[in-house]
Design an enzyme around this catalytic site. Structure first.
Site, PDB file in Angstrom:
ATOM      1  N   THR A  15       7.674  -3.758  -2.209  1.00  0.00           N
ATOM      2  CA  THR A  15       6.753  -2.880  -2.939  1.00  0.00           C
ATOM      3  C   THR A  15       7.503  -1.897  -3.840  1.00  0.00           C
ATOM      4  O   THR A  15       8.669  -1.583  -3.620  1.00  0.00           O
ATOM      5  CB  THR A  15       5.849  -2.107  -1.969  1.00  0.00           C
ATOM      6  OG1 THR A  15       6.646  -1.295  -1.112  1.00  0.00           O
ATOM      7  CG2 THR A  15       5.012  -3.056  -1.131  1.00  0.00           C
ATOM      8  N   ASP A  16       6.788  -1.400  -4.840  1.00  0.00           N
ATOM      9  CA  ASP A  16       7.367  -0.428  -5.755  1.00  0.00           C
ATOM     10  C   ASP A  16       6.899   0.982  -5.390  1.00  0.00           C
ATOM     11  O   ASP A  16       6.226   1.186  -4.371  1.00  0.00           O
ATOM     12  CB  ASP A  16       7.020  -0.776  -7.208  1.00  0.00           C
ATOM     13  CG  ASP A  16       5.526  -0.772  -7.499  1.00  0.00           C
ATOM     14  OD1 ASP A  16       4.756  -0.175  -6.716  1.00  0.00           O
ATOM     15  OD2 ASP A  16       5.124  -1.359  -8.518  1.00  0.00           O
ATOM     16  N   GLN A  17       7.220   1.936  -6.213  1.00  0.00           N
ATOM     17  CA  GLN A  17       6.897   3.335  -5.928  1.00  0.00           C
ATOM     18  C   GLN A  17       5.389   3.582  -5.824  1.00  0.00           C
ATOM     19  O   GLN A  17       4.946   4.484  -5.124  1.00  0.00           O
ATOM     20  CB  GLN A  17       7.509   4.228  -7.006  1.00  0.00           C
ATOM     21  CG  GLN A  17       7.388   5.703  -6.710  1.00  0.00           C
ATOM     22  CD  GLN A  17       8.160   6.543  -7.730  1.00  0.00           C
ATOM     23  OE1 GLN A  17       8.691   6.025  -8.693  1.00  0.00           O
ATOM     24  NE2 GLN A  17       8.203   7.840  -7.493  1.00  0.00           N
ATOM     25  N   PHE A  20       2.494  -1.026  -4.770  1.00  0.00           N
ATOM     26  CA  PHE A  20       2.112  -2.394  -5.125  1.00  0.00           C
ATOM     27  C   PHE A  20       3.293  -3.330  -4.868  1.00  0.00           C
ATOM     28  O   PHE A  20       4.444  -2.901  -4.913  1.00  0.00           O
ATOM     29  CB  PHE A  20       1.794  -2.525  -6.619  1.00  0.00           C
ATOM     30  CG  PHE A  20       0.693  -1.648  -7.138  1.00  0.00           C
ATOM     31  CD1 PHE A  20      -0.255  -1.084  -6.317  1.00  0.00           C
ATOM     32  CD2 PHE A  20       0.609  -1.395  -8.494  1.00  0.00           C
ATOM     33  CE1 PHE A  20      -1.265  -0.283  -6.825  1.00  0.00           C
ATOM     34  CE2 PHE A  20      -0.393  -0.601  -9.013  1.00  0.00           C
ATOM     35  CZ  PHE A  20      -1.337  -0.055  -8.176  1.00  0.00           C
TER      36      PHE A  20
END
Length: 136
Positions: A15-17, A20
Site C-alpha cells: 500500500t501507499d501513503q 491504497f
C-alpha cells in the site's frame, strides 16, 4: 479461452501513503495469476527457462477502476484469450472483496531463445499444453 482464478491478500507493504494498493503492485499481481495459470498447463516458469526459453513482457496495459486496500482478499482472474503463435497474450481482472472490479489489464509476452536472445515462436511443448487445456 483458458481461465484461472487466484486469490491475493493485500500486504501492508503493497500500500501507499493513502492506504491504497500502490499502482505499481498490480503488474506483480498479474504475474502471480499468470504463473499459476501456466502451472495448470502442467508447466512452470522454471521448466520453461530450463528448456532454454525466456518470456519477457513486451506490453502492459492497466485500467484502474476502484482502489484496493490493506488486508483485502482480491480475486485475480487470469485469461489466455487466444492460442499463441508468436506472442502470449494474457488478460486480467482483479476484483475487490465486495465484487467490484478494481483493475483490469493485459500483458503480452514474447518468447526468446536463451542462447541467442533472439525471438522465437511459441515452443511446441508450450503450445501443446495450451491446446490440450483449451479443449477441456
Amino acid at each position: 479461452m483458458i481461465q484461472y482464478n487466484t486469490h491475493i491478500r493485500v500486504r501492508y507493504a503493497d500500500t501507499d501513503q493513502m492506504g491504497f494498493v500502490y499502482y505499481g503492485k498490480y503488474p506483480e499481481y498479474f504475474e502471480v495469476g499468470r504463473t499459476e495459470l501456466i502451472r495448470t498447463l502442467g508447466l512452470a516458469y522454471k521448466e520453461i527457462e530450463d528448456r532454454g526459453i525466456w518470456m519477457p513482457v513486451t506490453e502492459l496495459q492497466i485500467h484502474y477502476k476502484f482502489p484496493a486496500y490493506y488486508d483485502e482478499l482480491l480475486l485475480c482472474k487470469t485469461y489466455i484469450p487466444e492460442i499463441p503463435r508468436a506472442t502470449l497474450h494474457t488478460s486480467y481482472e482483479i476484483f475487490k472483496e465486495d465484487g467490484r472490479l478494481s483493475v483490469s489489464g493485459k500483458v503480452i509476452l514474447a518468447f526468446l531463445k536463451q542462447e541467442s536472445g533472439r525471438p522465437t515462436r511459441v515452443p511446441s511443448f508450450m503450445l501443446d499444453a495450451i491446446e490440450k487445456k483449451w479443449k477441456e
